[in-house]
Design a protein around this motif. Sequence first.
Motif, PDB file in Angstrom:
ATOM      1  N   GLY A 118       0.808  -1.211   0.000  1.00  0.00           N
ATOM      2  CA  GLY A 118       0.000   0.000   0.000  1.00  0.00           C
ATOM      3  C   GLY A 118       0.841   1.260   0.000  1.00  0.00           C
ATOM      4  O   GLY A 118       0.551   2.216  -0.726  1.00  0.00           O
ATOM      5  N   LEU A 119       1.902   1.275   0.802  1.00  0.00           N
ATOM      6  CA  LEU A 119       2.802   2.441   0.826  1.00  0.00           C
ATOM      7  C   LEU A 119       3.476   2.622  -0.529  1.00  0.00           C
ATOM      8  O   LEU A 119       3.621   3.749  -1.024  1.00  0.00           O
ATOM      9  N   TRP A 163     -15.419   7.989   5.924  1.00  0.00           N
ATOM     10  CA  TRP A 163     -15.987   9.210   5.360  1.00  0.00           C
ATOM     11  C   TRP A 163     -17.096   9.776   6.242  1.00  0.00           C
ATOM     12  O   TRP A 163     -17.293  11.001   6.305  1.00  0.00           O
ATOM     13  N   LEU A 164     -17.815   8.909   6.931  1.00  0.00           N
ATOM     14  CA  LEU A 164     -18.802   9.398   7.886  1.00  0.00           C
ATOM     15  C   LEU A 164     -18.119  10.170   9.007  1.00  0.00           C
ATOM     16  O   LEU A 164     -18.567  11.259   9.409  1.00  0.00           O
ATOM     17  N   GLY A 165     -17.017   9.608   9.504  1.00  0.00           N
ATOM     18  CA  GLY A 165     -16.272  10.310  10.541  1.00  0.00           C
ATOM     19  C   GLY A 165     -15.721  11.632  10.050  1.00  0.00           C
ATOM     20  O   GLY A 165     -15.755  12.640  10.767  1.00  0.00           O
ATOM     21  N   ALA A 166     -15.220  11.662   8.792  1.00  0.00           N
ATOM     22  CA  ALA A 166     -14.688  12.912   8.248  1.00  0.00           C
ATOM     23  C   ALA A 166     -15.786  13.957   8.107  1.00  0.00           C
ATOM     24  O   ALA A 166     -15.567  15.150   8.370  1.00  0.00           O
ATOM     25  N   THR A 167     -16.983  13.503   7.720  1.00  0.00           N
ATOM     26  CA  THR A 167     -18.105  14.440   7.579  1.00  0.00           C
ATOM     27  C   THR A 167     -18.519  15.010   8.928  1.00  0.00           C
ATOM     28  O   THR A 167     -18.757  16.223   9.070  1.00  0.00           O
ATOM     29  N   LEU A 168     -18.605  14.154   9.943  1.00  0.00           N
ATOM     30  CA  LEU A 168     -18.993  14.618  11.268  1.00  0.00           C
ATOM     31  C   LEU A 168     -17.974  15.600  11.829  1.00  0.00           C
ATOM     32  O   LEU A 168     -18.334  16.631  12.419  1.00  0.00           O
ATOM     33  N   LEU A 169     -16.690  15.290  11.667  1.00  0.00           N
ATOM     34  CA  LEU A 169     -15.661  16.218  12.142  1.00  0.00           C
ATOM     35  C   LEU A 169     -15.695  17.528  11.359  1.00  0.00           C
ATOM     36  O   LEU A 169     -15.408  18.603  11.906  1.00  0.00           O
ATOM     37  N   GLY A 170     -16.037  17.422  10.063  1.00  0.00           N
ATOM     38  CA  GLY A 170     -16.125  18.635   9.263  1.00  0.00           C
ATOM     39  C   GLY A 170     -17.231  19.570   9.739  1.00  0.00           C
ATOM     40  O   GLY A 170     -17.134  20.790   9.586  1.00  0.00           O
ATOM     41  N   PHE A 171     -18.292  19.005  10.317  1.00  0.00           N
ATOM     42  CA  PHE A 171     -19.386  19.833  10.825  1.00  0.00           C
ATOM     43  C   PHE A 171     -18.924  20.783  11.928  1.00  0.00           C
ATOM     44  O   PHE A 171     -19.490  21.862  12.121  1.00  0.00           O
ATOM     45  N   ILE A 172     -17.917  20.378  12.668  1.00  0.00           N
ATOM     46  CA  ILE A 172     -17.445  21.207  13.791  1.00  0.00           C
ATOM     47  C   ILE A 172     -16.113  21.887  13.465  1.00  0.00           C
ATOM     48  O   ILE A 172     -15.393  22.339  14.363  1.00  0.00           O
ATOM     49  N   GLY A 173     -15.783  21.912  12.176  1.00  0.00           N
ATOM     50  CA  GLY A 173     -14.633  22.690  11.739  1.00  0.00           C
ATOM     51  C   GLY A 173     -13.310  21.967  11.717  1.00  0.00           C
ATOM     52  O   GLY A 173     -12.278  22.615  11.504  1.00  0.00           O
ATOM     53  N   PHE A 174     -13.283  20.652  11.907  1.00  0.00           N
ATOM     54  CA  PHE A 174     -12.023  19.897  11.858  1.00  0.00           C
ATOM     55  C   PHE A 174     -11.940  19.163  10.517  1.00  0.00           C
ATOM     56  O   PHE A 174     -12.644  18.173  10.304  1.00  0.00           O
ATOM     57  N   ASP A 175     -11.069  19.638   9.625  1.00  0.00           N
ATOM     58  CA  ASP A 175     -10.925  19.046   8.301  1.00  0.00           C
ATOM     59  C   ASP A 175      -9.682  18.184   8.165  1.00  0.00           C
ATOM     60  O   ASP A 175      -9.425  17.624   7.090  1.00  0.00           O
ATOM     61  N   TRP A 176      -8.901  18.064   9.231  1.00  0.00           N
ATOM     62  CA  TRP A 176      -7.649  17.315   9.129  1.00  0.00           C
ATOM     63  C   TRP A 176      -7.883  15.832   8.815  1.00  0.00           C
ATOM     64  O   TRP A 176      -7.097  15.204   8.102  1.00  0.00           O
ATOM     65  N   PHE A 177      -9.009  15.274   9.350  1.00  0.00           N
ATOM     66  CA  PHE A 177      -9.267  13.857   9.121  1.00  0.00           C
ATOM     67  C   PHE A 177      -9.610  13.598   7.657  1.00  0.00           C
ATOM     68  O   PHE A 177      -9.140  12.627   7.054  1.00  0.00           O
ATOM     69  N   LYS A 178     -10.401  14.487   7.054  1.00  0.00           N
ATOM     70  CA  LYS A 178     -10.745  14.347   5.637  1.00  0.00           C
ATOM     71  C   LYS A 178      -9.505  14.468   4.769  1.00  0.00           C
ATOM     72  O   LYS A 178      -9.316  13.707   3.809  1.00  0.00           O
ATOM     73  N   THR A 179      -8.648  15.422   5.103  1.00  0.00           N
ATOM     74  CA  THR A 179      -7.402  15.597   4.353  1.00  0.00           C
ATOM     75  C   THR A 179      -6.524  14.356   4.467  1.00  0.00           C
ATOM     76  O   THR A 179      -5.892  13.930   3.486  1.00  0.00           O
ATOM     77  N   MET A 180      -6.503  13.758   5.659  1.00  0.00           N
ATOM     78  CA  MET A 180      -5.648  12.591   5.882  1.00  0.00           C
ATOM     79  C   MET A 180      -6.111  11.390   5.063  1.00  0.00           C
ATOM     80  O   MET A 180      -5.299  10.731   4.403  1.00  0.00           O
ATOM     81  N   ILE A 181      -7.419  11.101   5.072  1.00  0.00           N
ATOM     82  CA  ILE A 181      -7.884   9.896   4.374  1.00  0.00           C
ATOM     83  C   ILE A 181      -7.845  10.070   2.857  1.00  0.00           C
ATOM     84  O   ILE A 181      -7.918   9.084   2.125  1.00  0.00           O
ATOM     85  N   GLN A 182      -7.739  11.318   2.366  1.00  0.00           N
ATOM     86  CA  GLN A 182      -7.615  11.548   0.936  1.00  0.00           C
ATOM     87  C   GLN A 182      -6.181  11.415   0.451  1.00  0.00           C
ATOM     88  O   GLN A 182      -5.940  11.317  -0.749  1.00  0.00           O
ATOM     89  N   ASN A 183      -5.241  11.378   1.381  1.00  0.00           N
ATOM     90  CA  ASN A 183      -3.829  11.281   1.018  1.00  0.00           C
ATOM     91  C   ASN A 183      -3.498   9.861   0.561  1.00  0.00           C
ATOM     92  O   ASN A 183      -3.896   8.882   1.197  1.00  0.00           O
ATOM     93  N   GLU A 184      -2.756   9.727  -0.557  1.00  0.00           N
ATOM     94  CA  GLU A 184      -2.418   8.407  -1.102  1.00  0.00           C
ATOM     95  C   GLU A 184      -1.643   7.551  -0.103  1.00  0.00           C
ATOM     96  O   GLU A 184      -1.795   6.317  -0.076  1.00  0.00           O
ATOM     97  N   TYR A 185      -0.810   8.212   0.713  1.00  0.00           N
ATOM     98  CA  TYR A 185       0.022   7.452   1.662  1.00  0.00           C
ATOM     99  C   TYR A 185      -0.799   6.888   2.824  1.00  0.00           C
ATOM    100  O   TYR A 185      -0.307   6.051   3.566  1.00  0.00           O
ATOM    101  N   PHE A 186      -2.025   7.357   2.964  1.00  0.00           N
ATOM    102  CA  PHE A 186      -2.935   6.762   3.951  1.00  0.00           C
ATOM    103  C   PHE A 186      -3.938   5.837   3.271  1.00  0.00           C
ATOM    104  O   PHE A 186      -4.186   4.728   3.751  1.00  0.00           O
ATOM    105  N   ALA A 187      -4.501   6.281   2.135  1.00  0.00           N
ATOM    106  CA  ALA A 187      -5.601   5.552   1.500  1.00  0.00           C
ATOM    107  C   ALA A 187      -5.181   4.155   1.055  1.00  0.00           C
ATOM    108  O   ALA A 187      -5.885   3.171   1.329  1.00  0.00           O
ATOM    109  N   TRP A 188      -4.038   4.045   0.382  1.00  0.00           N
ATOM    110  CA  TRP A 188      -3.625   2.736  -0.120  1.00  0.00           C
ATOM    111  C   TRP A 188      -3.247   1.768   0.992  1.00  0.00           C
ATOM    112  O   TRP A 188      -3.719   0.622   1.003  1.00  0.00           O
ATOM    113  N   PRO A 189      -2.388   2.168   1.952  1.00  0.00           N
ATOM    114  CA  PRO A 189      -2.092   1.220   3.042  1.00  0.00           C
ATOM    115  C   PRO A 189      -3.327   0.853   3.859  1.00  0.00           C
ATOM    116  O   PRO A 189      -3.482  -0.307   4.270  1.00  0.00           O
TER     117      PRO A 189
END
Length: 569
Positions: A23-24, A161-187
């Motif tokens: 994955g990496l 993605w549900l978790g990223a959406t919920l965190l986005g509701f309260i202004g935290f976008d770091w989780f969405k950015t992280m799961i969209q990164n190739e170095y996280f998504a593939w592994p």
Amino acid sequence: MKNEILSPQQGLILRLAVGLVFGLALGALYDQLDPVKNPPVLWMQIVVPVLTLGAFIIWASAAAMRRISLGVWSAIALGLIALIAWNSLAHGDTDQYNPFFLNLAFLIYPFLFIANELVSSGDQAGKPIAPYALYFDEAWKRGVQLALAGLFTIMFWGILWLGATLLGFIGFDWFKTMIQNEYFAWPASGLAIAAAVHLGDVQTKLMHAFRSLVLGVLSWLLPVITLIGVIFAVSLCFSGLEPLWRTKAATASLLAACIALVLLINAAYQQGDEERPVHVVLKWSARLACGLLLVFSVLAAYSLYLRIHQYGLTPERFLAGVGVFIAVLFGLGYAYAAVLPRGRWLATIETINISLAFVKVAVFLAVLTPLADPLRLSADSQASRLESGAVALDKFDWRVLRYETGTYGREALARLAKSGKTDAIRAKAKEALAWKDEDRWDHAVAEPVIMVKPEIQRLHIVSPGTALPTSFLEQAFTSDDWESICFKESKACDVLLLDMNDDGNAELLVLDNRRLRTIYEDAGRWKIAPIFFIVDSDDVTAFKAGKVKPSKPQWNDLDINGEVQTASR
């Protein structure tokens, strides 16, 4: 190190390690394959499918094969994937590259699945050809594992993605950015699939119960498809084959039916009637289905033969030919098993399935490598048809050689441009070679236009005391135009003569089911109006009773700078 099967814990560690490491590596490579950012690099394009498909080979075999056998087979499988990827890239169109083989090389999936089960089962049995029961258990187990692993991974990403959406509701976008990164998504995907596959290995009772449920449901679909198949086969005896050919999808439809029959016959048979009692309905349905399989496969072969004889070989038709060849082998073998008077019910299917598994592996490997590359064979076939005079120069589809047969087609064009039999062939080959890649659809040979006259027996006149105009009945329409007037599937369409534009001449209103079209005469030719009406069931009844009259619109259209604008409701 002892040459023994890995323990469940060791198997889990290996699977997770493959998911993480592969994955990496994929995360690092995938961003480099973006043609907008970087020019494609051949070795990267080869390594991506090697890692992706190679991971599944290791995941599937980690807890089934002995250590040395696993290492040797994994190395061989990775090498074969690399060879197939290289062949696809070296001789195909690089602009149509797909790392997941969503192209002519899609046969790599059944090839790897069947080959892996043959090797894995043989290693477990300790001999080249394992007992049928082991092949059956392993193949269905892997199929169910693959389906469940895919479902688990989809749910895994749904939760992320549900978790990223919920965190986005309260202004935290770091989780969405992280799961969209190739170095996280593939592994992460690799770890999820590895865990799901391992779960299928350790939860044997659950897998067996789920497999039994799937086979039970599929087996009782066999009588349904058998009944439909018998009705279809008998109907062909009265209708002839022409309606089937007119669909222009006869080969594909018949091959799909053959695949369904093979799947459902095996779901009903499983390991025969010695393993468990089989209902008499399933037994007779399976025997009839074996006969239908032969009929459908032969019809598919004849349909494909007609197409190739008329238009020559193309890569798609060659792959269809591979499917037809295997379907005919299954049809002959299964029909033989069905008519054997002695022995267990359909017992010969076991030998046929094992034999044809090896045949399929050999055929698929040849097709996926230069041995029987569809691009090469199609280019040779098309060029030979032109040079032999089997097709006229003005009817020849040069686009196939230029765009659909990869480097082999362009090499054939270069040869024809240099040493073609006539000056016309050489000139046309030079012209085709100069075509640009982006203009591939501008040079297609137009399909011959089929003209048909109105079928008076399918037109029911609603207007009392009136008859259809002779000029309408004698005029030929294109088959597409006539299809838009009265569908060929319709037994009859209702026709009403009515003046729709106050010109003193009656137009034809044609009702087909709930669609109402207007046919009008202009300068001695009948034309289809660019509008139509959709009516409900009450309106259909009123139309057939002749309760129809023209009605002027309440509001006129607008002409704005020569362009008519219709009011919307």
